[in-house]
Scaffold this motif. Sequence first.
Motif, PDB file in Angstrom:
ATOM      1  N   MET A 251       0.940  -1.061  -0.052  1.00  0.00           N
ATOM      2  CA  MET A 251       0.009  -0.006  -0.049  1.00  0.00           C
ATOM      3  C   MET A 251       0.894   1.344  -0.015  1.00  0.00           C
ATOM      4  O   MET A 251       0.351   2.391   0.297  1.00  0.00           O
ATOM      5  N   SER A 252       2.249   1.223  -0.201  1.00  0.00           N
ATOM      6  CA  SER A 252       2.918   2.347  -0.301  1.00  0.00           C
ATOM      7  C   SER A 252       2.751   3.126  -1.553  1.00  0.00           C
ATOM      8  O   SER A 252       2.685   2.772  -2.526  1.00  0.00           O
ATOM      9  N   PRO A 253       2.691   4.427  -1.072  1.00  0.00           N
ATOM     10  CA  PRO A 253       2.442   5.585  -2.172  1.00  0.00           C
ATOM     11  C   PRO A 253       3.653   5.411  -3.315  1.00  0.00           C
ATOM     12  O   PRO A 253       3.571   5.888  -4.213  1.00  0.00           O
ATOM     13  N   TYR A 254       4.843   4.996  -2.889  1.00  0.00           N
ATOM     14  CA  TYR A 254       6.101   4.848  -3.865  1.00  0.00           C
ATOM     15  C   TYR A 254       5.812   3.810  -4.753  1.00  0.00           C
ATOM     16  O   TYR A 254       6.579   3.751  -5.955  1.00  0.00           O
ATOM     17  N   LEU A 255       4.740   3.062  -4.908  1.00  0.00           N
ATOM     18  CA  LEU A 255       4.187   2.344  -5.900  1.00  0.00           C
ATOM     19  C   LEU A 255       3.708   2.667  -6.853  1.00  0.00           C
ATOM     20  O   LEU A 255       3.341   2.301  -7.842  1.00  0.00           O
ATOM     21  N   ASP A 256       3.057   3.991  -6.683  1.00  0.00           N
ATOM     22  CA  ASP A 256       2.369   4.759  -7.527  1.00  0.00           C
ATOM     23  C   ASP A 256       3.083   5.885  -8.167  1.00  0.00           C
ATOM     24  O   ASP A 256       4.030   6.629  -7.572  1.00  0.00           O
ATOM     25  N   ASP A 257       2.931   6.034  -9.711  1.00  0.00           N
ATOM     26  CA  ASP A 257       3.894   6.910 -10.407  1.00  0.00           C
ATOM     27  C   ASP A 257       3.767   8.534  -9.648  1.00  0.00           C
ATOM     28  O   ASP A 257       4.381   9.121  -9.932  1.00  0.00           O
ATOM     29  N   ASP A 258       2.406   8.720  -9.192  1.00  0.00           N
ATOM     30  CA  ASP A 258       2.096  10.001  -8.567  1.00  0.00           C
ATOM     31  C   ASP A 258       2.157  10.011  -7.204  1.00  0.00           C
ATOM     32  O   ASP A 258       1.628  11.167  -6.557  1.00  0.00           O
ATOM     33  N   LEU A 259       2.639   9.209  -6.564  1.00  0.00           N
ATOM     34  CA  LEU A 259       2.618   9.157  -5.079  1.00  0.00           C
ATOM     35  C   LEU A 259       1.363   9.220  -4.251  1.00  0.00           C
ATOM     36  O   LEU A 259       1.094   9.807  -3.291  1.00  0.00           O
ATOM     37  N   GLU A 260       0.395   8.940  -5.127  1.00  0.00           N
ATOM     38  CA  GLU A 260      -0.983   8.777  -4.418  1.00  0.00           C
ATOM     39  C   GLU A 260      -1.133   7.688  -3.226  1.00  0.00           C
ATOM     40  O   GLU A 260      -0.582   6.814  -3.307  1.00  0.00           O
ATOM     41  N   SER A 261      -1.755   8.227  -2.256  1.00  0.00           N
ATOM     42  CA  SER A 261      -1.983   7.207  -1.168  1.00  0.00           C
ATOM     43  C   SER A 261      -3.036   6.433  -1.531  1.00  0.00           C
ATOM     44  O   SER A 261      -3.825   6.471  -2.610  1.00  0.00           O
ATOM     45  N   TRP A 262      -2.912   5.469  -0.641  1.00  0.00           N
ATOM     46  CA  TRP A 262      -3.851   4.207  -1.006  1.00  0.00           C
ATOM     47  C   TRP A 262      -5.491   4.740  -0.928  1.00  0.00           C
ATOM     48  O   TRP A 262      -5.679   5.228   0.015  1.00  0.00           O
ATOM     49  N   PRO A 263      -6.156   4.159  -1.759  1.00  0.00           N
ATOM     50  CA  PRO A 263      -7.650   4.606  -1.942  1.00  0.00           C
ATOM     51  C   PRO A 263      -8.356   4.293  -0.399  1.00  0.00           C
ATOM     52  O   PRO A 263      -8.245   3.417   0.092  1.00  0.00           O
ATOM     53  N   GLY A 264      -8.848   5.468  -0.041  1.00  0.00           N
ATOM     54  CA  GLY A 264      -9.638   5.312   1.339  1.00  0.00           C
ATOM     55  C   GLY A 264      -8.894   5.493   2.629  1.00  0.00           C
ATOM     56  O   GLY A 264      -9.386   5.456   3.679  1.00  0.00           O
TER      57      GLY A 264
ATOM     58  N   HIS B 148     -10.404   5.701  14.856  1.00  0.00           N
ATOM     59  CA  HIS B 148     -11.014   5.555  13.176  1.00  0.00           C
ATOM     60  C   HIS B 148     -10.012   5.289  12.293  1.00  0.00           C
ATOM     61  O   HIS B 148      -8.719   5.571  12.581  1.00  0.00           O
ATOM     62  N   THR B 149     -10.201   4.535  11.254  1.00  0.00           N
ATOM     63  CA  THR B 149      -9.505   4.594  10.016  1.00  0.00           C
ATOM     64  C   THR B 149     -10.228   4.879   8.800  1.00  0.00           C
ATOM     65  O   THR B 149     -11.467   5.302   9.100  1.00  0.00           O
ATOM     66  N   GLY B 150      -9.775   5.038   7.488  1.00  0.00           N
ATOM     67  CA  GLY B 150     -10.511   5.325   6.679  1.00  0.00           C
ATOM     68  C   GLY B 150     -11.724   4.707   6.338  1.00  0.00           C
ATOM     69  O   GLY B 150     -11.937   3.517   6.268  1.00  0.00           O
ATOM     70  N   ALA B 151     -12.803   5.466   6.265  1.00  0.00           N
ATOM     71  CA  ALA B 151     -14.065   4.662   6.215  1.00  0.00           C
ATOM     72  C   ALA B 151     -14.411   3.799   5.042  1.00  0.00           C
ATOM     73  O   ALA B 151     -15.102   2.911   5.208  1.00  0.00           O
ATOM     74  N   SER B 152     -13.567   4.013   3.882  1.00  0.00           N
ATOM     75  CA  SER B 152     -13.941   3.422   2.790  1.00  0.00           C
ATOM     76  C   SER B 152     -12.633   2.451   2.552  1.00  0.00           C
ATOM     77  O   SER B 152     -12.571   1.966   1.270  1.00  0.00           O
ATOM     78  N   LEU B 153     -11.727   2.424   3.416  1.00  0.00           N
ATOM     79  CA  LEU B 153     -10.691   1.834   3.072  1.00  0.00           C
ATOM     80  C   LEU B 153     -10.729   0.220   3.069  1.00  0.00           C
ATOM     81  O   LEU B 153     -11.483  -0.456   3.769  1.00  0.00           O
ATOM     82  N   ARG B 154     -10.079  -0.346   2.041  1.00  0.00           N
ATOM     83  CA  ARG B 154     -10.363  -1.870   1.916  1.00  0.00           C
ATOM     84  C   ARG B 154      -8.903  -2.403   1.808  1.00  0.00           C
ATOM     85  O   ARG B 154      -7.939  -1.673   0.924  1.00  0.00           O
ATOM     86  N   ILE B 155      -8.156  -2.892   2.699  1.00  0.00           N
ATOM     87  CA  ILE B 155      -6.893  -3.703   2.594  1.00  0.00           C
ATOM     88  C   ILE B 155      -7.103  -5.147   1.718  1.00  0.00           C
ATOM     89  O   ILE B 155      -7.491  -6.059   2.036  1.00  0.00           O
TER      90      ILE B 155
END
Length: 210
Positions: free
Chosen positions: A78-91, A131-138
Amino acid sequence: MTGVDAPRIAAQLPPIAELRARCRAIALLDHIVGGGRWDRYTFAGGWAQMDDNSGNEWEVVFPEAGAFIRVFDHESDMSPYLDDDLESWPGLVDGLPEEFRELLEHDMFTEEGRFIATAVLWRRHGDDRWHTGASLRIPDGAIDGSDMLEILLDGTTDRFVAFASTYYGRTVDRAAVEHVVEGRPVTAEVVRALNPDFDPAALDDVAAAS
């Protein structure tokens, strides 16, 4: 989904005041047992931090609104470094209250203006839970690094004793550890029980910072 993840940790974390006390105790214990050479756990200025010097870290911040926890595991899927735009994991921060939003832009938590984390937890004063992200899916089998927070859960004394044995290769006095965890005064006698080679006077700066 199995194993340890942020929602499971959130269900076990203590209230804010107790968490702050545990963070401070662990930092003091680590500093004493480790001889102050390099602290894995620190607590200063209302910020608690863990840095394993291998790319994994967490911070617990205690702003006026409550408490905010950021975790980064460099091996997480779930690391942002795996995304070209450094986007956080959804949710990841879905539902994060406005009072904590400015922390997403803090220099300690960002790179190239992007928030870097693999797990986020928060709690406001008055909330009845964390709390954690409401729509977080791991994803099944994925790790988010929240297992690094387990030392903050109930059983802190035994968890620290186990950490000291594994990390420092030392058997520490459990009663002395419990003394610090319970928030009692850290006397010279307690310090000697934890580490006979540590100068109790060296604790003054650590205590003042926390």
